[in-house]
Design a protein around this motif. Structure first.
Motif, PDB file in Angstrom:
ATOM      1  N   GLU A 135     -11.249  -9.838   3.935  1.00  0.00           N
ATOM      2  CA  GLU A 135     -10.645 -10.897   3.114  1.00  0.00           C
ATOM      3  C   GLU A 135      -9.360 -10.365   2.491  1.00  0.00           C
ATOM      4  OE1 GLU A 135     -13.248 -13.130   0.494  1.00  0.00           O
ATOM      5  OE2 GLU A 135     -15.000 -12.285   1.507  1.00  0.00           O
ATOM      6  N   PRO A 136      -8.264 -10.374   3.244  1.00  0.00           N
ATOM      7  CA  PRO A 136      -7.018  -9.752   2.778  1.00  0.00           C
ATOM      8  C   PRO A 136      -6.457 -10.409   1.514  1.00  0.00           C
ATOM      9  CG  PRO A 136      -6.928 -10.228   5.134  1.00  0.00           C
ATOM     10  CD  PRO A 136      -8.140 -10.929   4.593  1.00  0.00           C
ATOM     11  N   THR A 137      -5.979  -9.566   0.619  1.00  0.00           N
ATOM     12  CA  THR A 137      -5.318 -10.014  -0.596  1.00  0.00           C
ATOM     13  C   THR A 137      -3.964  -9.317  -0.674  1.00  0.00           C
ATOM     14  OG1 THR A 137      -6.142  -8.214  -2.004  1.00  0.00           O
ATOM     15  CG2 THR A 137      -7.588 -10.128  -1.728  1.00  0.00           C
ATOM     16  N   GLU A 138      -3.321  -9.433  -1.791  1.00  0.00           N
ATOM     17  CA  GLU A 138      -2.053  -8.743  -2.008  1.00  0.00           C
ATOM     18  C   GLU A 138      -2.215  -7.237  -1.847  1.00  0.00           C
ATOM     19  OE1 GLU A 138       1.887  -7.897  -2.804  1.00  0.00           O
ATOM     20  OE2 GLU A 138       0.919  -9.784  -2.263  1.00  0.00           O
ATOM     21  N   ALA A 139      -3.399  -6.724  -2.155  1.00  0.00           N
ATOM     22  CA  ALA A 139      -3.655  -5.287  -2.004  1.00  0.00           C
ATOM     23  C   ALA A 139      -3.494  -4.861  -0.549  1.00  0.00           C
ATOM     24  CB  ALA A 139      -5.059  -4.947  -2.501  1.00  0.00           C
ATOM     25  N   PHE A 140      -4.034  -5.645   0.381  1.00  0.00           N
ATOM     26  CA  PHE A 140      -3.872  -5.316   1.797  1.00  0.00           C
ATOM     27  C   PHE A 140      -2.403  -5.361   2.192  1.00  0.00           C
ATOM     28  CE2 PHE A 140      -3.041  -6.971   6.041  1.00  0.00           C
ATOM     29  CZ  PHE A 140      -3.517  -5.916   6.801  1.00  0.00           C
ATOM     30  N   ARG A 141      -1.696  -6.366   1.747  1.00  0.00           N
ATOM     31  CA  ARG A 141      -0.278  -6.492   2.112  1.00  0.00           C
ATOM     32  C   ARG A 141       0.518  -5.281   1.634  1.00  0.00           C
ATOM     33  NH1 ARG A 141      -1.880 -11.864   1.562  1.00  0.00           N
ATOM     34  NH2 ARG A 141      -1.692 -11.908  -0.700  1.00  0.00           N
ATOM     35  N   ARG A 142       0.160  -4.768   0.461  1.00  0.00           N
ATOM     36  CA  ARG A 142       0.863  -3.589  -0.063  1.00  0.00           C
ATOM     37  C   ARG A 142       0.585  -2.357   0.820  1.00  0.00           C
ATOM     38  NH1 ARG A 142       2.058  -3.956  -5.760  1.00  0.00           N
ATOM     39  NH2 ARG A 142       2.441  -6.176  -6.192  1.00  0.00           N
ATOM     40  N   VAL A 143      -0.691  -2.167   1.172  1.00  0.00           N
ATOM     41  CA  VAL A 143      -1.054  -0.995   1.975  1.00  0.00           C
ATOM     42  C   VAL A 143      -0.472  -1.110   3.383  1.00  0.00           C
ATOM     43  CG1 VAL A 143      -2.951   0.361   2.948  1.00  0.00           C
ATOM     44  CG2 VAL A 143      -3.160  -0.579   0.651  1.00  0.00           C
ATOM     45  N   TYR A 144      -0.523  -2.309   3.939  1.00  0.00           N
ATOM     46  CA  TYR A 144       0.011  -2.493   5.293  1.00  0.00           C
ATOM     47  C   TYR A 144       1.516  -2.235   5.312  1.00  0.00           C
ATOM     48  CZ  TYR A 144       1.069  -4.294   9.875  1.00  0.00           C
ATOM     49  OH  TYR A 144       1.514  -4.386  11.171  1.00  0.00           O
ATOM     50  N   ALA A 145       2.219  -2.795   4.346  1.00  0.00           N
ATOM     51  CA  ALA A 145       3.668  -2.612   4.301  1.00  0.00           C
ATOM     52  C   ALA A 145       4.041  -1.164   4.005  1.00  0.00           C
ATOM     53  CB  ALA A 145       4.276  -3.532   3.245  1.00  0.00           C
ATOM     54  N   GLY A 146       3.216  -0.494   3.189  1.00  0.00           N
ATOM     55  CA  GLY A 146       3.556   0.850   2.759  1.00  0.00           C
ATOM     56  C   GLY A 146       3.218   1.939   3.751  1.00  0.00           C
ATOM     57  N   VAL A 147       2.088   1.793   4.458  1.00  0.00           N
ATOM     58  CA  VAL A 147       1.678   2.893   5.339  1.00  0.00           C
ATOM     59  C   VAL A 147       1.105   2.435   6.682  1.00  0.00           C
ATOM     60  CG1 VAL A 147      -0.639   3.124   4.321  1.00  0.00           C
ATOM     61  CG2 VAL A 147       0.415   5.090   5.427  1.00  0.00           C
ATOM     62  N   MET A 148       0.272   1.397   6.708  1.00  0.00           N
ATOM     63  CA  MET A 148      -0.351   0.998   7.971  1.00  0.00           C
ATOM     64  C   MET A 148       0.672   0.521   8.996  1.00  0.00           C
ATOM     65  SD  MET A 148      -3.783  -1.113   6.982  1.00  0.00           S
ATOM     66  CE  MET A 148      -5.189  -0.349   6.183  1.00  0.00           C
ATOM     67  N   GLY A 149       1.506  -0.414   8.588  1.00  0.00           N
ATOM     68  CA  GLY A 149       2.512  -0.962   9.494  1.00  0.00           C
ATOM     69  C   GLY A 149       3.463   0.102  10.016  1.00  0.00           C
ATOM     70  N   PRO A 150       4.068   0.911   9.109  1.00  0.00           N
ATOM     71  CA  PRO A 150       4.951   1.975   9.593  1.00  0.00           C
ATOM     72  C   PRO A 150       4.262   2.973  10.519  1.00  0.00           C
ATOM     73  CG  PRO A 150       5.343   1.560   7.269  1.00  0.00           C
ATOM     74  CD  PRO A 150       4.139   0.753   7.651  1.00  0.00           C
ATOM     75  N   MET A 151       2.995   3.310  10.230  1.00  0.00           N
ATOM     76  CA  MET A 151       2.275   4.249  11.085  1.00  0.00           C
ATOM     77  C   MET A 151       2.056   3.652  12.473  1.00  0.00           C
ATOM     78  SD  MET A 151       0.651   7.212  11.334  1.00  0.00           S
ATOM     79  CE  MET A 151      -0.074   7.812   9.802  1.00  0.00           C
ATOM     80  N   LEU A 152       1.609   2.397  12.530  1.00  0.00           N
ATOM     81  CA  LEU A 152       1.411   1.749  13.817  1.00  0.00           C
ATOM     82  C   LEU A 152       2.726   1.595  14.564  1.00  0.00           C
ATOM     83  CD1 LEU A 152      -1.205  -0.983  12.789  1.00  0.00           C
ATOM     84  CD2 LEU A 152      -1.609   0.976  14.299  1.00  0.00           C
ATOM     85  N   GLY A 153       3.796   1.324  13.820  1.00  0.00           N
ATOM     86  CA  GLY A 153       5.103   1.210  14.451  1.00  0.00           C
ATOM     87  C   GLY A 153       5.544   2.512  15.096  1.00  0.00           C
ATOM     88  N   LEU A 154       5.306   3.623  14.403  1.00  0.00           N
ATOM     89  CA  LEU A 154       5.663   4.933  14.946  1.00  0.00           C
ATOM     90  C   LEU A 154       4.820   5.262  16.180  1.00  0.00           C
ATOM     91  CD1 LEU A 154       7.109   7.649  14.839  1.00  0.00           C
ATOM     92  CD2 LEU A 154       5.446   8.401  13.119  1.00  0.00           C
ATOM     93  N   LEU A 155       3.508   5.054  16.073  1.00  0.00           N
ATOM     94  CA  LEU A 155       2.647   5.274  17.229  1.00  0.00           C
ATOM     95  C   LEU A 155       3.081   4.400  18.399  1.00  0.00           C
ATOM     96  CD1 LEU A 155      -0.884   5.354  15.533  1.00  0.00           C
ATOM     97  CD2 LEU A 155       0.361   7.307  16.471  1.00  0.00           C
ATOM     98  N   GLY A 156       3.462   3.170  18.087  1.00  0.00           N
ATOM     99  CA  GLY A 156       3.890   2.238  19.126  1.00  0.00           C
ATOM    100  C   GLY A 156       5.138   2.702  19.863  1.00  0.00           C
ATOM    101  N   ARG A 157       6.062   3.307  19.150  1.00  0.00           N
ATOM    102  CA  ARG A 157       7.276   3.816  19.812  1.00  0.00           C
ATOM    103  C   ARG A 157       6.941   4.931  20.793  1.00  0.00           C
ATOM    104  NH1 ARG A 157      11.853   5.080  15.467  1.00  0.00           N
ATOM    105  NH2 ARG A 157      13.028   5.453  17.393  1.00  0.00           N
ATOM    106  N   LEU A 158       5.987   5.767  20.421  1.00  0.00           N
ATOM    107  CA  LEU A 158       5.572   6.853  21.314  1.00  0.00           C
ATOM    108  C   LEU A 158       4.776   6.318  22.500  1.00  0.00           C
ATOM    109  CD1 LEU A 158       4.568   9.405  18.541  1.00  0.00           C
ATOM    110  CD2 LEU A 158       6.643   9.455  19.950  1.00  0.00           C
TER     111      LEU A 158
END
Length: 235
Positions: free
Chosen positions: A143-166
């Motif tokens: 049940e995503p809230t603003e807390a999830f959006r903060r974590v995704y924007a701060g670390v999850m999204g960038p990490m997946l983006g980096l893995l995706g480039r590789l």
């Protein structure tokens, strides 16, 4: 005014240091309690008791329960980021250097960088330290809230983006493609399952606990998974 419970060993500490200690206690307690009970099932009194601080410390430092909840999520993100900082920065630096030179990194180097990140993730998420973080984040996944959006924007999204480039380098595909994103999620999930499905992992592998040997085993699996990306597979 100090918001901690009076304790003789703290008398000599500067006020700012006492405040940092109180804040840290609340964040760690919040991650654990919110993860176990959820936001609605947690009271500020329970949080203060778990942290061993006065009830007034929550509004004083965080503005209330909602503020503490958001801060706890951001604290999880910062902990994950700090544990993976060196391998992420190394990969980013090489990708930027290659981009500046106009020459893409080769598959062997991409695989080495990918392996180093996956193994760091394995060590972090298979170990006990991440147990309370993941419990908190699983609730946010459901049940995503603003807390999830903060974590995704701060670390999850960038990490997946980096893995995706590789991954994209190994597949020789566009990193923005749905296929690359799916492969990236599948790869990360193959490591995270050892924490998310911890009970099933122990039962299926007949492990009594997860210690240094088990972390090494999962790290070897991470390297094996990275080795399969782009190796003769077709879409």
């Amino acid at each position: 005014m100090s918001t901690e419970k009076t304790s003789p060993p703290h008398h000599g500490r500067p006020r700012a240091e006492r405040g940092d200690v109180t804040r840290e206690k609340l964040l760690l307690a919040a991650i654990d309690v919110f993860g176990r009970r959820g936001f609605d099932g947690t009271t500020t009194r329970t949080l203060a008791h778990a942290a061993g601080v006065n009830l007034q410390a929550i509004p004083y430092y965080f503005g209330g329960k909602q503020g503490l909840y958001i801060a706890a999520a951001e604290h999880i993100g910062s902990l994950i980021a700090s544990h993976t900082a060196d391998v992420r920065e190394r990969a980013h630096a090489r990708l930027k250097e290659a981009e500046d030179q106009g020459v893409a990194i080769g598959p062997d180097e991409a695989r080495r960088l990918l392996t180093s990140i996956l193994q760091r993730m394995a060590a972090l998420f298979v170990g006990r330290e991440s147990e309370t973080w993941v419990r908190f984040l699983i609730r946010e996944q459901m049940e995503p809230t603003e807390a999830f959006r903060r974590v995704y924007a701060g670390v999850m999204g960038p990490m997946l983006g980096l893995l995706g480039r590789l991954v994209a380098t190994l597949l020789d595909e566009d990193p923005r493609s749905e296929h690359v994103r799916l492969r990236t999620l599948s790869l990360a999930g193959s490591v995270l399952v050892f924490r998310v499905a911890h009970a099933a992992v122990l039962a299926h592998l007949e492990w009594q606990t997860v210690g240094p040997r088990e972390i090494e085993v999962v790290g070897a699996l991470a390297a094996e998974l990275a080795a399969t990306i782009g190796m003769g597979a077709s879409r």
